[in-house]
Scaffold this active site. Sequence first.
Site, PDB file in Angstrom:
ATOM      1  N   THR A   1       2.523  12.486  -6.322  1.00 54.04           N
ATOM      2  CA  THR A   1       2.822  12.553  -7.750  1.00 54.04           C
ATOM      3  C   THR A   1       4.103  11.772  -8.034  1.00 54.04           C
ATOM      4  OG1 THR A   1       4.129  14.604  -7.642  1.00 54.04           O
ATOM      5  CG2 THR A   1       1.737  14.819  -7.929  1.00 54.04           C
ATOM      6  N   GLY A   2       4.186  11.228  -9.246  1.00 57.03           N
ATOM      7  CA  GLY A   2       5.355  10.429  -9.594  1.00 57.03           C
ATOM      8  C   GLY A   2       5.472   9.209  -8.707  1.00 57.03           C
ATOM      9  N   GLY A   3       4.353   8.517  -8.516  1.00 58.16           N
ATOM     10  CA  GLY A   3       4.324   7.420  -7.551  1.00 58.16           C
ATOM     11  C   GLY A   3       4.438   6.032  -8.132  1.00 58.16           C
TER      12      GLY A   3
ATOM     13  N   GLY B   1      10.192   3.948  -7.137  1.00 52.95           N
ATOM     14  CA  GLY B   1      11.140   4.661  -6.297  1.00 52.95           C
ATOM     15  C   GLY B   1      10.536   5.292  -5.055  1.00 52.95           C
ATOM     16  N   ILE B   2      10.955   6.521  -4.771  1.00 52.81           N
ATOM     17  CA  ILE B   2      10.528   7.220  -3.563  1.00 52.81           C
ATOM     18  C   ILE B   2       9.018   7.415  -3.544  1.00 52.81           C
ATOM     19  CG2 ILE B   2      10.619   9.445  -2.360  1.00 52.81           C
ATOM     20  CD1 ILE B   2      13.624   9.556  -3.171  1.00 52.81           C
ATOM     21  N   GLY B   3       8.438   7.839  -4.664  1.00 51.81           N
ATOM     22  CA  GLY B   3       6.996   8.068  -4.712  1.00 51.81           C
ATOM     23  C   GLY B   3       6.204   6.814  -4.386  1.00 51.81           C
TER      24      GLY B   3
ATOM     25  N   SER C   1      16.295  17.957  -3.014  1.00 54.23           N
ATOM     26  CA  SER C   1      17.451  17.067  -3.115  1.00 54.23           C
ATOM     27  C   SER C   1      18.652  17.728  -2.459  1.00 54.23           C
ATOM     28  CB  SER C   1      17.770  16.790  -4.587  1.00 54.23           C
ATOM     29  OG  SER C   1      19.037  16.175  -4.740  1.00 54.23           O
TER      30      SER C   1
ATOM     31  N   TYR D   1      19.571  20.239 -13.130  1.00 54.48           N
ATOM     32  CA  TYR D   1      18.783  19.485 -12.141  1.00 54.48           C
ATOM     33  C   TYR D   1      18.914  20.121 -10.764  1.00 54.48           C
ATOM     34  CZ  TYR D   1      17.583  15.663  -8.948  1.00 54.48           C
ATOM     35  OH  TYR D   1      17.049  14.906  -7.923  1.00 54.48           O
TER      36      TYR D   1
END
Length: 259
Positions: free
Chosen positions: A16-18, A21-23, A146, A159
């Site tokens: 998800t959220g790909g 960045g990291i995804g 995180s 956050y």
Amino acid sequence: MGDHRGQLRGKVALVTGGSAGIGLAVAGRFAAEGATVYVTGRRKPELDAAVAAVNAQAGEERAIGVAGDVSDLDDLDRLFAAVEARSGRLDVLVANAGGGGFARLGEITEEQYDRTFDINVKGLVFTTQKALPLLPDGASVILLSSTNGSRGVPAMSVYSATKAAIRSLARSWAAELAGRGIRVNAISPGPVETPGIDGLAGPGPRLQRRMKDGFAARIPLGRMGRAEEVAAMALFLATDQSSFTTGAELFVDGGLAQL
């Protein structure tokens, strides 16, 4: 990358959220290792570009984009219906979608609070819950937390609280799913060079450089991380290399939260 080592050959994964960045780095690494990878993102143009980039890197069509917002349960239902119809199962889940911004105590708005918790916690909870019927025994669930979840960072309390919640969820779900051999682990990156970090700093390369230099100065290894380094940790957790690891928090932070 046509020289697949094939550590995930035959596996089905969701990131998800790909879109960036990291995804995006995780999706690219998984595809290069032979997995079929479903990738989600809220903005379809960016998602389509990410899927094209992953497939170009893999040298074959391995990535499938499904647009949607993880905090919208109807979008999640459409996502998992698509996975079930095409693949029938999900061997690896990477719940990566998330975000946040700066707000000191006294400046936190209800809108910011709701949005941050809706994406980072609600979205992650229901992504995992709705994936559960598709997870076979022995599957791997990877949650992106995180270093902020275990450090005190000014102006990042909301956050950071979401990331601490994610670490707690990894423990609880690892205990609940251990009987099925499903491993649940959290990855906690430190500051990583991503478009999200640039957005956090604000417009203009000077502001971005100043913030990144500040991050690097606090990291024992003297630099920010790369998205590919987080992807390498995700690959470890996705494979049998980590077959005896569950309920853990693995830091990819250059020593930031350790030393």
